[in-house]
Motif scaffolding. Structure first.
Motif, mmCIF file in Angstrom:
data_model
loop_
_atom_site.group_PDB
_atom_site.id
_atom_site.type_symbol
_atom_site.label_atom_id
_atom_site.label_comp_id
_atom_site.label_asym_id
_atom_site.label_seq_id
_atom_site.Cartn_x
_atom_site.Cartn_y
_atom_site.Cartn_z
ATOM 1 N N ARG A 1 0.832 -1.206 0.000
ATOM 2 C CA ARG A 1 0.000 0.000 0.000
ATOM 3 C C ARG A 1 0.863 1.250 0.000
ATOM 4 N NH1 ARG A 1 -2.073 0.755 5.446
ATOM 5 N NH2 ARG A 1 0.075 1.473 5.620
ATOM 6 N N ASP A 2 1.891 1.280 0.862
ATOM 7 C CA ASP A 2 2.765 2.450 0.934
ATOM 8 C C ASP A 2 3.485 2.683 -0.390
ATOM 9 O OD1 ASP A 2 1.952 2.661 3.559
ATOM 10 O OD2 ASP A 2 3.818 1.849 4.400
ATOM 11 N N THR A 3 3.913 1.609 -1.018
ATOM 12 C CA THR A 3 4.592 1.736 -2.317
ATOM 13 C C THR A 3 3.642 2.286 -3.369
ATOM 14 O OG1 THR A 3 6.051 -0.097 -1.745
ATOM 15 C CG2 THR A 3 5.896 0.481 -4.082
ATOM 16 N N LEU A 4 2.438 1.752 -3.417
ATOM 17 C CA LEU A 4 1.454 2.218 -4.402
ATOM 18 C C LEU A 4 1.105 3.692 -4.184
ATOM 19 C CD1 LEU A 4 -0.933 -0.855 -4.577
ATOM 20 C CD2 LEU A 4 0.725 -0.120 -6.304
ATOM 21 N N ARG A 5 0.918 4.079 -2.943
ATOM 22 C CA ARG A 5 0.613 5.487 -2.662
ATOM 23 C C ARG A 5 1.769 6.387 -3.087
ATOM 24 N NH1 ARG A 5 -2.721 4.655 2.630
ATOM 25 N NH2 ARG A 5 -4.760 4.508 1.670
ATOM 26 N N HIS A 6 2.985 5.932 -2.796
ATOM 27 C CA HIS A 6 4.138 6.750 -3.181
ATOM 28 C C HIS A 6 4.221 6.863 -4.704
ATOM 29 C CE1 HIS A 6 7.947 8.750 -3.005
ATOM 30 N NE2 HIS A 6 8.358 7.949 -3.980
ATOM 31 N N VAL A 7 4.035 5.750 -5.407
ATOM 32 C CA VAL A 7 4.090 5.774 -6.872
ATOM 33 C C VAL A 7 3.039 6.738 -7.416
ATOM 34 C CG1 VAL A 7 3.663 4.390 -8.951
ATOM 35 C CG2 VAL A 7 5.098 3.479 -7.125
ATOM 36 N N ALA A 8 1.866 6.717 -6.820
ATOM 37 C CA ALA A 8 0.786 7.586 -7.297
ATOM 38 C C ALA A 8 1.087 9.069 -7.072
ATOM 39 C CB ALA A 8 -0.519 7.214 -6.601
ATOM 40 N N GLU A 9 1.887 9.395 -6.052
ATOM 41 C CA GLU A 9 2.115 10.786 -5.692
ATOM 42 C C GLU A 9 3.541 11.278 -5.942
ATOM 43 O OE1 GLU A 9 0.945 10.738 -1.595
ATOM 44 O OE2 GLU A 9 -1.129 10.209 -2.079
ATOM 45 N N CYS A 10 4.445 10.408 -6.339
ATOM 46 C CA CYS A 10 5.862 10.758 -6.469
ATOM 47 C C CYS A 10 6.073 11.795 -7.587
ATOM 48 C CB CYS A 10 6.677 9.511 -6.772
ATOM 49 S SG CYS A 10 8.453 9.843 -6.910
ATOM 50 N N HIS B 1 10.141 6.800 -11.640
ATOM 51 C CA HIS B 1 10.157 6.164 -10.321
ATOM 52 C C HIS B 1 11.502 5.515 -10.018
ATOM 53 C CE1 HIS B 1 5.830 6.603 -10.993
ATOM 54 N NE2 HIS B 1 5.854 6.873 -9.704
ATOM 55 N N MET B 2 12.178 5.057 -11.045
ATOM 56 C CA MET B 2 13.477 4.422 -10.827
ATOM 57 C C MET B 2 14.532 5.445 -10.373
ATOM 58 S SD MET B 2 12.615 1.425 -11.109
ATOM 59 C CE MET B 2 14.171 0.590 -10.894
ATOM 60 N N GLU B 3 14.271 6.720 -10.573
ATOM 61 C CA GLU B 3 15.181 7.779 -10.113
ATOM 62 C C GLU B 3 14.848 8.219 -8.684
ATOM 63 O OE1 GLU B 3 15.257 11.079 -12.866
ATOM 64 O OE2 GLU B 3 15.038 9.702 -14.557
ATOM 65 N N CYS B 4 13.766 7.752 -8.153
ATOM 66 C CA CYS B 4 13.300 8.184 -6.831
ATOM 67 C C CYS B 4 13.888 7.283 -5.751
ATOM 68 C CB CYS B 4 11.775 8.131 -6.786
ATOM 69 S SG CYS B 4 11.110 8.496 -5.153
ATOM 70 N N PRO B 5 14.683 7.825 -4.838
ATOM 71 C CA PRO B 5 15.283 7.008 -3.779
ATOM 72 C C PRO B 5 14.239 6.413 -2.834
ATOM 73 C CG PRO B 5 15.919 9.327 -3.526
ATOM 74 C CD PRO B 5 15.120 9.222 -4.786
ATOM 75 N N THR B 6 13.160 7.132 -2.582
ATOM 76 C CA THR B 6 12.110 6.600 -1.695
ATOM 77 C C THR B 6 11.446 5.388 -2.336
ATOM 78 O OG1 THR B 6 11.717 8.794 -0.784
ATOM 79 C CG2 THR B 6 9.977 7.163 -0.464
ATOM 80 N N LEU C 1 11.406 1.625 -0.836
ATOM 81 C CA LEU C 1 10.157 0.913 -0.574
ATOM 82 C C LEU C 1 10.124 -0.436 -1.286
ATOM 83 C CD1 LEU C 1 7.603 3.863 -0.781
ATOM 84 C CD2 LEU C 1 8.119 2.487 1.246
ATOM 85 N N VAL C 2 10.591 -0.458 -2.530
ATOM 86 C CA VAL C 2 10.622 -1.704 -3.289
ATOM 87 C C VAL C 2 11.597 -2.691 -2.649
ATOM 88 C CG1 VAL C 2 11.254 -2.743 -5.510
ATOM 89 C CG2 VAL C 2 9.850 -0.676 -5.455
ATOM 90 N N GLU C 3 12.731 -2.188 -2.201
ATOM 91 C CA GLU C 3 13.721 -3.049 -1.551
ATOM 92 C C GLU C 3 13.154 -3.660 -0.265
ATOM 93 O OE1 GLU C 3 17.944 -2.400 0.647
ATOM 94 O OE2 GLU C 3 17.722 -1.456 -1.328
#
Length: 143
Positions: free
Chosen positions: A100-109, A114-119, A123-125
Motif C-alpha cells: 500500500r505504501d509503495t502504491l501510494r508513493h508511486v501515485a504521488e511521487c 520512479h526508478m530515479e526516486c530514492p524513496t 520501498l521496493v527493496e
C-alpha cells in the motif's frame, strides 16, 4: 424454542440456501427437522455460521473449520493453530501495508521516473525483503 427455517437463516446470515445445504451435507451445521420441505435450524446455527465465515476469512478450509466444532456443534478451537494463523495474518498485514505504501508513493511521487526516486527504490527493496522472508518462513513450515 423457536426454530429458524432455511430462508430465515439465509436472510439473517447472508449465506445462500445452497451453501447452507452444502454446509449441512458436509456436517458443519445440522437442521433439526423439516417443516414441509424447508429445513428448520436451532437459533445457535447463526453463531456457528458466523464462526464458519470468520474461519473462511482467516484462510481455514471447510475441513479445518469442521474440526473446530465439538460433538455438540459448539466451538472446540485449537489454540495453537489459531496462534499460527494469527501470526500468518500479521505477516500478510505487514506485506500488504508495504505494498500500500509503495502504491501510494508511486501515485504521488514527483520524480520524472520512479526508478530515479530514492524513496521508491527503498520501498521496493523493503517490500522485496519482506516477501523473501515470508517465502522462507512458509517454506520452513512445509508450505
Amino acid at each position: 424454542m423457536k426454530f429458524l427455517d432455511i430462508g430465515e437463516v439465509s436472510a439473517r446470515s447472508g449465506i445462500k440456501p445452497s451453501a447452507l445445504r452444502y454446509y449441512e451435507e458436509v456436517g458443519l451445521i445440522t437442521s433439526v427437522f423439516r417443516h414441509g420441505l424447508r429445513r428448520q435450524f436451532p437459533p445457535e446455527v447463526l453463531l456457528q455460521l458466523t464462526l464458519i465465515s470468520m474461519g473462511k476469512m482467516a484462510g481455514f478450509s471447510l475441513e479445518e473449520i469442521s474440526g473446530m466444532f465439538g460433538r455438540t456443534g459448539g466451538p472446540d478451537l485449537p489454540r495453537a493453530t489459531l496462534h499460527e494463523k494469527a501470526d500468518e495474518i500479521d505477516r500478510q498485514i505487514r506485506q500488504l501495508s508495504a505494498l500500500r505504501d509503495t502504491l501510494r508513493h508511486v501515485a504521488e511521487c514527483p520524480a520524472p521516473s520512479h526508478m530515479e526516486c530514492p524513496t521508491f527504490r527503498r520501498l521496493v527493496e523493503v517490500a522485496g525483503k519482506r516477501a523473501s522472508a515470508g517465502k522462507a518462513a512458509r517454506k520452513g513450515k512445509g508450505g
